[in-house]
Design a protein around this motif. Structure first.
Motif, PDB file in Angstrom:
ATOM      1  N   GLY A  12     -37.228-100.606 103.560  1.00  8.95           N
ATOM      2  CA  GLY A  12     -36.481-100.130 102.571  1.00  8.95           C
ATOM      3  C   GLY A  12     -36.487-101.228 101.328  1.00  8.95           C
ATOM      4  N   TYR A  29     -35.536 -94.622 103.204  1.00 13.54           N
ATOM      5  CA  TYR A  29     -36.389 -95.256 103.954  1.00 13.54           C
ATOM      6  C   TYR A  29     -35.858 -95.602 105.511  1.00 13.54           C
ATOM      7  CZ  TYR A  29     -38.512 -96.527  99.627  1.00 13.54           C
ATOM      8  OH  TYR A  29     -38.862 -96.372  98.274  1.00 13.54           O
ATOM      9  N   THR A  83     -31.780 -97.904 101.677  1.00 11.58           N
ATOM     10  CA  THR A  83     -32.784 -98.657 102.272  1.00 11.58           C
ATOM     11  C   THR A  83     -32.893 -98.495 103.679  1.00 11.58           C
ATOM     12  OG1 THR A  83     -31.258-100.504 102.251  1.00 11.58           O
ATOM     13  CG2 THR A  83     -32.564-100.219 100.234  1.00 11.58           C
ATOM     14  N   HIS A  84     -31.921 -98.311 104.541  1.00  7.83           N
ATOM     15  CA  HIS A  84     -31.924 -98.415 105.825  1.00  7.83           C
ATOM     16  C   HIS A  84     -31.163 -97.147 106.427  1.00  7.83           C
ATOM     17  CE1 HIS A  84     -32.389-102.482 104.625  1.00  7.83           C
ATOM     18  NE2 HIS A  84     -33.138-102.722 106.017  1.00  7.83           N
TER      19      HIS A  84
END
Length: 281
Positions: free
Chosen positions: A146, A120, A41-42
């Motif tokens: 994300g 993401y 997500t990051h």
């Protein structure tokens, strides 16, 4: 807020904790042939040259991967030595540590034809760096939020799911946002493996995340924390690194505890490791 750039902190003790946990988890997951969707997500940049001005400004890797790298020939644990050997493959010369691999690199290395990876990154500069990285064709890079992307993807089409959530927590609200995203993920993929990194700071905001997950009814949450120094309410900055693993593969706790027993003496006299089941079965 989009000010955070991980290059200033690449290879620090929190990266060691996070990526060793991620490496051990994926190593277990790959023992089965069924396809996996990985979601980061990051994502950050993917690969961090240690000579850049950002990384050299703080040189946090000197309290993280550097002492482990210097002592790698003397280490005996199979998980730790395997992890360091994998880091060696990211260097131009195995005897010199010039780059530290971020989570996109760790997740992309073991990808099989049947697996998928979604990365993401919301920071425009960091996403530009990520786009410049050479990654397998199964890896898709997305410029966007994300946590929003994660919830929109669910349920995934593969039989198995592995999610890494590790924001900067620049905003206090992120602790609850991460908890909400993890709860939603487990509603859509009950057996998914979710890894959540969080910082240990004097303000103790991470308890918002921990308490929300405990109250959610989710089972099998393993908590792992690496402390570089003891907490001090008068001090500033991160004193430790935390990891939650929801639905951890069997045996993960023992392998990581063994590895951390070798790591902590190399990080200084005040470092220590602690782990427990935040929520049992």
């Amino acid at each position: 807020m989009l000010s955070y750039q991980h290059a200033y902190h690449a290879g620090n003790f929190a990266d060691v904790h996070k990526h060793l946990t991620l490496y051990a988890t994926t190593d277990y997951l790959l023992r089965k042939k069924t396809a996996i969707t990985y979601i980061d997500t990051h994502a950050g940049r993917g690969l961090y040259p240690l000579a850049t001005k950002e990384t050299q400004r703080l040189q946090e890797y000197r309290e993280g991967v550097w002492p482990l790298w210097q002592q790698r020939e003397r280490l005996t644990g199979t998980l730790l030595t395997s992890w360091l050997s994998t880091i060696a493959s990211a260097q131009s010369a195995n005897h010199e540590l010039t780059h530290y691999p971020g989570s996109p690199w760790w997740l992309s290395q073991p990808l099989r034809k049947q697996d998928r990876l979604r990365l993401y990154e919301l920071h425009p500069g960091e996403h530009q760096h990520l786009n410049a990285q050479a990654l397998p064709m199964q890896a898709q890079r997305v410029y966007g939020d994300g946590l929003v992307g994660l919830t929109a993807m669910l349920p995934v089409t593969t039989p198995r799911l592995c999610v890494l959530i590790d924001p900067s927590y620049e905003r206090k609200a992120e602790y609850q946002e991460v908890a909400d995203a993890a709860i939603y993920t487990l509603e859509k993929a009950r057996h998914g493996v979710v890894l959540i990194w969080y910082p240990l700071l004097p303000a103790d905001h991470h308890h918002v995340l921990l308490d929300a997950l405990k109250a959610s009814g989710i089972r099998k949450i393993w908590r792992s924390e690496l402390l570089l120094r003891e907490p001090d309410a008068q001090a500033h900055g991160m004193y430790g690194s935390g990891m939650l693993v929801i639905n951890p593969p069997w045996g993960l706790e023992e392998r990581l505890t063994t590895a951390m027993a070798e790591i902590t003496p190399l990080l200084g006299a005040t470092s220590r490791y602690q782990a427990d089941w935040w929520v049992g079965e």
